[in-house]
Every structure is written in C-alpha cells, then in structure tokens.
Design a protein around this motif. Structure first.
Motif, mmCIF file in Angstrom:
data_model
loop_
_atom_site.group_PDB
_atom_site.id
_atom_site.type_symbol
_atom_site.label_atom_id
_atom_site.label_comp_id
_atom_site.label_asym_id
_atom_site.label_seq_id
_atom_site.Cartn_x
_atom_site.Cartn_y
_atom_site.Cartn_z
ATOM 1 N N LEU A 199 0.979 -1.237 0.002
ATOM 2 C CA LEU A 199 -0.091 0.113 0.068
ATOM 3 C C LEU A 199 0.835 1.340 0.126
ATOM 4 O O LEU A 199 0.431 2.233 -0.631
ATOM 5 C CB LEU A 199 -0.913 0.033 1.368
ATOM 6 N N THR A 200 2.089 1.232 0.874
ATOM 7 C CA THR A 200 2.779 2.288 0.724
ATOM 8 C C THR A 200 3.533 2.585 -0.632
ATOM 9 O O THR A 200 3.363 3.754 -0.995
ATOM 10 C CB THR A 200 4.137 2.369 1.865
ATOM 11 N N GLY A 201 3.708 1.522 -1.247
ATOM 12 C CA GLY A 201 4.439 1.648 -2.520
ATOM 13 C C GLY A 201 3.411 2.009 -3.643
ATOM 14 O O GLY A 201 3.754 3.137 -4.334
ATOM 15 N N GLN A 202 2.207 1.758 -3.584
ATOM 16 C CA GLN A 202 1.342 2.359 -4.208
ATOM 17 C C GLN A 202 0.913 3.837 -4.104
ATOM 18 O O GLN A 202 0.851 4.457 -5.015
ATOM 19 C CB GLN A 202 -0.184 1.492 -4.059
ATOM 20 N N PHE A 203 1.126 4.151 -2.697
ATOM 21 C CA PHE A 203 0.906 5.637 -2.244
ATOM 22 C C PHE A 203 1.754 6.505 -2.974
ATOM 23 O O PHE A 203 1.805 7.373 -3.351
ATOM 24 C CB PHE A 203 0.842 5.594 -0.782
#
Length: 752
Positions: free
Chosen positions: A183-187
C-alpha cells in the motif's frame, strides 16, 4: 499476454502462501477433523455440533494481540452457547421465539460499539441465531447436549488455532507488513503522478486519501501485533526485525505526507517547464515499485530487487536542478531550485528508509536504526475502552450504532416472518444474508448486496454445471472441502468471490444429504436476493444514518489533533532529544484522526446522490485539514531529520497564532469558547523577520556568486533550505488556517 500470465501466477502464489489462505486451511481442517475422528469411532452423531461450534467461533480470530484473541474467542463461545440455548428453548412457541430473536438481535448488535473485534463477536452471536433456527431439538436434554458440544467445538477451535499459530507464529505479522509495504508503494506511485499531472490531481488526490486510510488502519493493527507482542514476550531478533520494518514504514508515510507540496506554487514556478520534474516523478515511482517488490519477499522467497537504478535517477535529479538553474538563471531561479533541492532531500530520506528495510530483509546485523525502548512503545498503543458506560452513551437515536442495531433487528424480524409466511425452504438463509450484508453505512450495504447476489449466482451456475456433469458423492465431498477453504480465505479480500465459494460449499454439502441439489440451488438464490433486498431497503428507510450528519465530531477531532501536532512540532524544534517521543505520539494521533475523516468522506460518497448534502463543501473541509496536516508534517519531518538552527521567537509567535486559529475553528464545531488571537501587527512583523532571514541568506549567496564562488557549501545550502521551508510552510499554514475558519463557518451555517 505472457506478462499478464506471469502477473496472475505471481498473485496466485502470493495468495496461496499468504495468511488468509493459511487461516482458511486452518479453519477447514478444524471443521473437518471432528467429523472424520468421530466418524472413525462411531460417534458421528456428536460431530456436527462440534464442527458447528468450531465454525461459529472462528470469526473473532483476527490479527491482533494474543491476549485479545483468546479473550475474544472465550467471549464468543459463551455468547454463542447462550444464544443457541435461548433460541432452541423458545422455538416451540412462535410468539416467544420472535420476542427472543428481537431482544437477542438488538442486544448482540450493540456489542459492536466496543470496536472491530467486538463486532466480529457480535457477528458470531447473530450467526448463532440463524444456525439455531436450522436445528430441531425436541427436549431440554438434547438442547443441553447440543449447546455443550457447541462450546466444546469453540474450545477445540481455540486450541487448534493456537497450535497453528505456534507452527507459523509470524504469519499474520508478515502478511500485514507485506500489505502495508504494498500500500505504501502504491501511495508513492500516486504521489509521483500528482507532481506532473495537474489536470488529474483531484482524481489522484482522492485515490491518495483512500490509500492513506488503508495504510493508517494497517499501522494500527501492526502496532497492536508488534508492540503488544513485544511487551508480552520480550525482545527477540525476529520481533525487532519486524519492528524495524514497521518504524521505517511509518517514517516513509510521514515523509510522503510531509511532502504534500503546494501544487499551485509548483505549477507557477515551473509552468511549462515540467520536464525538470520528470526525474523526481521517476524516483517516487521507482521507490514505490521497489517497496511493492519488497512486500512480496515477506511472503515468498526471492532475490532483492536491484537498487542501482536509484543512483542513476538521483544523478538525473541533480542534472534536472542544474538544467533548471541554467535555463532560468540565478537569482530568479533560486526559489524553484530550493524547492527542487527540498524535493531531492525528501527523496533521499525516503531512499534511506527503503535501504533500511532492505538491510532488515537481508538480516544485516547492527542495523543503524535505534531500537525502540519497550516503555516508549506504550503511548503508541490504542487501548479499547470496555466500560459499561460506553454502551450507555450509545443509547440515543443520534448514535449511528443504536440506529444500526434497531434497523438490523427490524430487518431480521421482517425476514424471519416473511420466510415463515411464505413457508420457504431454508428460510433462515434470508436472515443469514441480512446479517452478513447489513452494515451501518448504506453504501457498503448496497455494495455487499450486489457482490453477494452476483457471487451467489456465479456459485449457483458453477454448481449446476458440476451437478449436471456428475452425481459422484466423492467429487461432491472433495469440492465441498476445497470450496470451504477458499470461501474462508477470500471472504475478506473479495466478498464476491467468497460468496461464490460459500454457495458452492452449501450446494455440495446439501447434495451429499439430498440428491435433489437443484432445489437447494433454486432456494439459495431466491433467499439471497430476498435477504439482500431487505438489507438495502432497511438501510435506506429505517432510521437512516446518512454520513453528512455524523461528520461534526470527526472533523472536530482532526482539527484538535492537528493543533496538538503543531504544538508538539514547536516543542520538537526547541529540543529534539526531550520532545521526540511527544512529537511522534501526537503525529500518530493526528494521522489516525485524518484517516477517520478520509474514511467518513469515502462513506459519504457511497450514499445516494440525494443524501450527499454539500459534498463539495465537505471535500473542501477534508482537503484543507489534510493539507494542514501535511504542512505540519513537513516542518516536523525536516526538523527531525536535519541539524537545524535554534527556533526563533518569530517562529513561536506564528505557531501560537496558527494554533489559536485552529482552536477557533474547532470552537465553531464544538461550541466552546473562542480562542485568543495574537495581534495581527505582531504576526505580520514575525513573518517579515522570517522572510528577511531568508532574503539575507539569498543576498549573501548572490554576493558569493558575483565574487566567483559558484559552488555552494553544504552549510549555506542547509541554512537556505531551512529558512525557505520554515518561512513558506508557516505562511502557508497561516493562510490554510484562515481558509479553514471560513469554510468551517460556511459548513456550520449550512448544516445548522
């Protein structure tokens, strides 16, 4: 086509090695094993009740601290036994049964006020009502035996779950860390698009808000898992490694939020020269992809992705800054160049955190990041209040939870009476559908209804095809077990797929008992459609709880925590050593409050269009509060990660004024006393002094350039960056706080 196949195989592998599938396997084995064992010893008559008890008490077994998990299952066992006993006891007298269902449904629904795990215990209690309606016990002795066996099944599940957790003790931790990394990567990838795509900013901003909410939720669960576990069992190398990854993820999240730029200023500075931003966009995008790749390594074995690409991109960002300065020329290019330097500095810090996660994954010893002391971890844990007063506070029609409990109770009774009146076969499936689908929020209920119906129809079609192809009971048995595993595994990840597998399981189980499987399929679809329809209509018509009516307290909490966060940032600037912990706790509270507001706004967008009252105004409130949080985080993150000059009196004066402005906005929502403001002349003078400091540094730098000193020394650059960032962020915060007051005033005039 080949790339799509690879991606599909990778996704499948990650799912099969993940904790959701493992939990599905554990629950399936726990349900099936008593059936096999008791059949082998000729006591099969007792097995179904034990299997039922196992199934009933599994929902509250979710990631979290071991203590809460055990307590949750024990409470669930006691509740399901009590509910089953009451329903079976009152079943012979229809009127008494209706009264029992009404009281139990309402009381059990209200348990959800105590948080997420409590809501799952509540679900088990409601499920016990449905399953008790499906069973006939003629006398008190058979009822007592059945209820005792249910309790035994619950204890069996708890024991088996603890055993499974002992075999793979860190399955949930790794899955949650993996999900958070992804999720952090997508963010970060979304943040990259925000930088260079002004026409799509609103779309990407909304996507970023959704991701922020999901990341904050994961952070809360990880805090409970990692910090509670650390308190209970002490420090171990594996626990510390996971905690280090988590700390880096929190730092990355703050850095990303701290770099929520004033995009209008970026657009005015770079205009048509967006090419100078492309390398910075590329850096964010690649770091996002890198985190997603690292997330997969926590679930499956593999090699670390190549990190050399970042050195090349970093050189590109250096060149982009030089090209921009060459194109615009100093001193005109200074502000844009410093903005790019700040952006580069932020990405450098991000990269350090990414490298820290890589070091942990490669099990490098003597990691440079300091271990968090156990006593320091306590303030980061969110404790759930279980006092009886919490329940009493919700006995008001203003409470969304009370309204939901009333709505759900009426829907259950209506579904039960309708099924009884129409004399439908397995009419309790109507109630089951209502219980599973119905949520306090209309939009989510509608979405789940749609997915439930589609999933049920897909499952029914597949089951029909299989029944037409073969009548082999062995195949039915194997498919029943497989579909049960996938139903348990997918129900949280994809409700539609989970519903399809649940339907398959039910059809094959009934096909083993009754050869006429088509009747089961037919009634399954009819009951599901009826239950889904009742759930949606009840949410719309009965004590509706439209989201715009519940926003005051959520917005108030965000403004208050932002004010506290700003105050903690001021203290941090004065003394990093003493105030670092206070700052981080305030940061956590502010991030969580913002996450709750983001989630509330998402729920608002799911309400019917006619009920999305002043959604544009509410969106302004959300984005303003989010931007204020980001601006505060920008100052805090800079102070935390750099050697800074002493905080000035002017800094304190402006912070005090902004804090007062935020408290004034909060007072409009909370009907408190108006906050005290500083003299406007004093604030203006403080801003001028801060700006003058930056201007003096700029003039000195101009003099150095004229004298032939074109290379800037590190100290001068850092002083320029600090003066530029602090001055600009404070000016921006002042403007944002004024805007927030204006929007809050408009908001109150509209909704009051």
């Amino acid at each position: 086509m080949q790339n799509k196949l690879k991606a599909y195989l990778k996704t499948t592998e990650l799912f099969l090695k993940g904790s959701s599938f493992y939990r599905g396997v554990v629950l399936t084995v726990a349900v099936i094993l008593p059936l096999i064992v008791f059949n082998a010893i000729d006591l099969f008559v007792f097995a179904p009740a034990i299997a039922l008890g196992t199934f009933l008490n599994a929902p509250s077994d979710v990631p979290g601290s071991l203590r809460r998990k055990i307590n949750g299952i024990f409470i669930s066992i006691a509740l399901t036994m009590l509910v089953t006993f009451i329903i079976l006891l009152t079943k012979p007298i229809f009127a008494l049964l209706v009264i029992a269902i009404t009281i139990l449904s309402f009381g059990i629904s209200l348990i959800s006020v105590y948080g997420f795990r409590a809501s799952l215990i509540s679900f088990s209690g409601l499920l016990a009502i449905v399953l008790a309606l499906a069973i006939d016990k003629p006398d008190i002795k058979s009822i007592a035996i059945h209820v005792s066996l249910l309790g035994l099944g619950g204890l069996w599940y708890l024991s088996f779950s603890l055993f499974a957790n002992w075999i793979f003790p860190k399955k949930d931790d790794d899955q949650l860390l993996s999900d958070t990394l992804q999720l952090t990567g997508q963010f970060l990838k979304v943040r990259a698009k925000l930088l260079v795509k002004p026409n799509k900013r609103e779309k990407f901003s909304k996507k970023a808000l959704i991701l922020q909410t999901q990341i904050s939720e994961k952070h809360e669960t990880l805090r409970e898992l990692l910090l509670e576990g650390r308190k209970r069992s002490g420090r171990s190398h594996s626990n510390e490694r996971r905690l280090l990854i988590f700390i880096s993820l929190v730092d990355i999240f703050e850095l990303a939020l701290a770099n929520s730029l004033d995009y209008s200023k970026i657009d005015s500075l770079f205009g048509l020269r967006k090419k100078h931003l492309n390398s910075f966009k590329k850096m964010n995008k690649e770091m996002g992809k890198h985190l997603i790749a690292l997330s997969e390594l926590l679930i499956k074995k593999g090699e670390l992705p190549n990190i050399e690409i970042f050195n090349d991109i970093y050189k590109e960002t250096d060149k982009a800054i030089l090209d921009y300065v060459a194109e615009i020329s100093l001193p005109k290019a200074r502000e844009g160049a410093i903005s790019l330097r700040n952006l580069q500095d932020y990405q450098k810090q991000l990269l350090q955190e990414v490298k820290a996660i890589r070091r942990v994954l490669t099990k490098v010893k003597n990691n440079s990041k300091a271990f968090l002391k156990t006593k320091e971890s306590v303030p980061f844990l969110t404790s759930q209040d279980y006092r009886f007063n919490i329940l009493l506070q919700h006995f008001s029609l203003k409470s969304p939870m009370l309204r939901h409990a009333l709505r759900l109770t009426i829907a259950i009774i209506f579904g039960f009476l309708l099924g009884s009146l129409l004399d439908l076969k397995n009419a309790y499936w109507i109630i089951l559908t209502i219980i599973v689908i119905m949520r306090p929020n209309y939009g989510l209920t509608k979405e789940r209804s749609k997915n439930r119906i589609i999933g049920t129809i897909i499952g029914a079609v597949i089951a029909t095809a299989i029944v037409l192809i073969t009548q082999n009971t062995i195949i039915y048995m194997v498919l029943a077990v497989i579909s049960l595993t996938f139903a348990f595994s997918l129900i949280q990840q994809s409700y539609k797929a989970g519903a399809a597998f649940i339907t398959l399981n039910i059809v094959f189980v009934y096909a083993l008992i009754d050869p006429n499987a088509f009747t089961v399929i037919q009634y399954r679809v009819i009951d599901t459609v009826l239950g889904a329809g009742i759930a949606v209509l009840a949410n719309y018509l009965l004590f509706p709880s439209w989201e715009y009516k519940n926003l005051d307290s959520v917005i108030l909490n965000v403004i208050t925590t932002n004010s506290d966060y700003l105050e903690a940032t001021k203290h941090l600037y004065h003394n990093k050593e003493e105030n670092s912990l206070e700052y981080k706790v305030s940061r956590k509270k502010a991030f969580l409050a913002m996450s709750n507001l983001n989630a509330a706004f998402q729920r608002l967008t799911q309400d019917p269009k006619s009920k999305q009252k002043e959604s544009a105004l509410i969106y302004d409130m959300v984005t303003l509060n989010h931007t204020i949080l980001s601006a505060i985080a920008s100052i805090g993150s800079y102070v935390l990660n750099h050697n800074t000059t002493p905080a000035s009196e002017e800094f304190d004066t402006i912070i005090k004024d902004i804090t007062s402005s935020l408290k004034h906005a909060a007072s409009k929502l909370g009907h408190n006393e108006t906050a005290h403001f500083s003299e406007e002349k004093e604030i203006h003078k403080a801003h001028e002094k801060l700006q003058k400091r930056y201007n003096n540094l700029s003039l000195k730098r101009d003099s150095d350039i004229e004298a032939g000193q074109t290379e800037i020394d590190n100290k001068t650059l850092l002083n320029l960056q600090e003066a530029h960032l602090i001055s600009n962020q404070l000016l921006w915060l002042k403007s944002l706080s004024v805007n927030l007051n204006n929007v809050t005033l408009k908001y109150k005039s509209v909704f009051n």
